[in-house]
Design an enzyme around this catalytic site. Sequence first.
Site, short mmCIF file in Angstrom:
data_model
loop_
_atom_site.label_atom_id
_atom_site.label_comp_id
_atom_site.label_asym_id
_atom_site.label_seq_id
_atom_site.Cartn_x
_atom_site.Cartn_y
_atom_site.Cartn_z
N CYS A 94 21.23 92.69 42.75
CA CYS A 94 20.86 93.95 42.10
C CYS A 94 19.63 94.59 42.75
CB CYS A 94 20.67 93.78 40.60
SG CYS A 94 20.67 95.38 39.76
N HIS A 144 26.10 91.20 39.39
CA HIS A 144 25.25 90.17 38.76
C HIS A 144 25.97 88.84 38.58
CE1 HIS A 144 21.69 92.57 37.64
NE2 HIS A 144 22.55 93.57 37.61
N GLU A 165 24.66 86.12 38.25
CA GLU A 165 23.89 85.28 37.31
C GLU A 165 24.38 85.46 35.87
OE1 GLU A 165 22.90 88.11 38.34
OE2 GLU A 165 21.45 89.08 36.99
#
Length: 237
Positions: A108, A211, A213
């Site tokens: 990001c 993303h 994560e």
Amino acid sequence: MKKSVIGVVPLVDYEKESWWMLPGYMEGILEAGGFPVMLPLTQDSGVIGQILESVDGLLLTGGQDVSPEFYGEERLDCCKECSPERDRMEDLLLKGALQKDLPVLGICRGIQFLNAALGGTLYQDIPSQYKTGVTHCQRPPYDVPAHEVELTEGGPLHRLLGCVRLPVNSYHHQAVKKLAPPLKVMAVSEDGLTEGVYMPDRRFVWAVQWHPEFSWRSDENSRKILKEFVRRCKNED
Ligand code: MN
């Protein structure tokens, strides 16, 4: 066997005067076989040098907007909160990492920072500056896809995942505008925005606009990206 140490750039909350971390980054790296360590927020070149001696790879996390001054633009009203401290720290870290050819994964803000640091520019705000019908700033939950990206055939992400169309989550209001000369595109969104880049002349410098994560628990492709990063930190090939 000793795990690769991954230096994780801290998240900064100015209101709470805190440095903090989302568990998804740490657990995702752990799950991928690495040993994540959150770094202090510092611009001390001596400390940065010691960090670079101590880690096997760097994770450039999400966060505030990169300061437009950093890529030579005037700040527009649509630009949101910036973190000049992170800009300076990551600039020192990245230059050192590139010199040592340490693996770097940007997520990001990480792709935006990488592009800005290497001579590119950013859209300061997609809704104000880029006409699109694609949702780039999805609402929760963040672990479900918001749009697709097309992986550049023969690019490293295409080689890793073996598909051309990849559904990704999306939680960003800025994006790569002018691509930095040392970078190559490896993923593009349906509306033409750059969502994945890499540096061909380095061991492993990758960055994605989405993303992993948030999605690695449910999405195998996100796990594969984190695993590949950790694997390459071991200097196995
Ligand atoms: Mn997106």
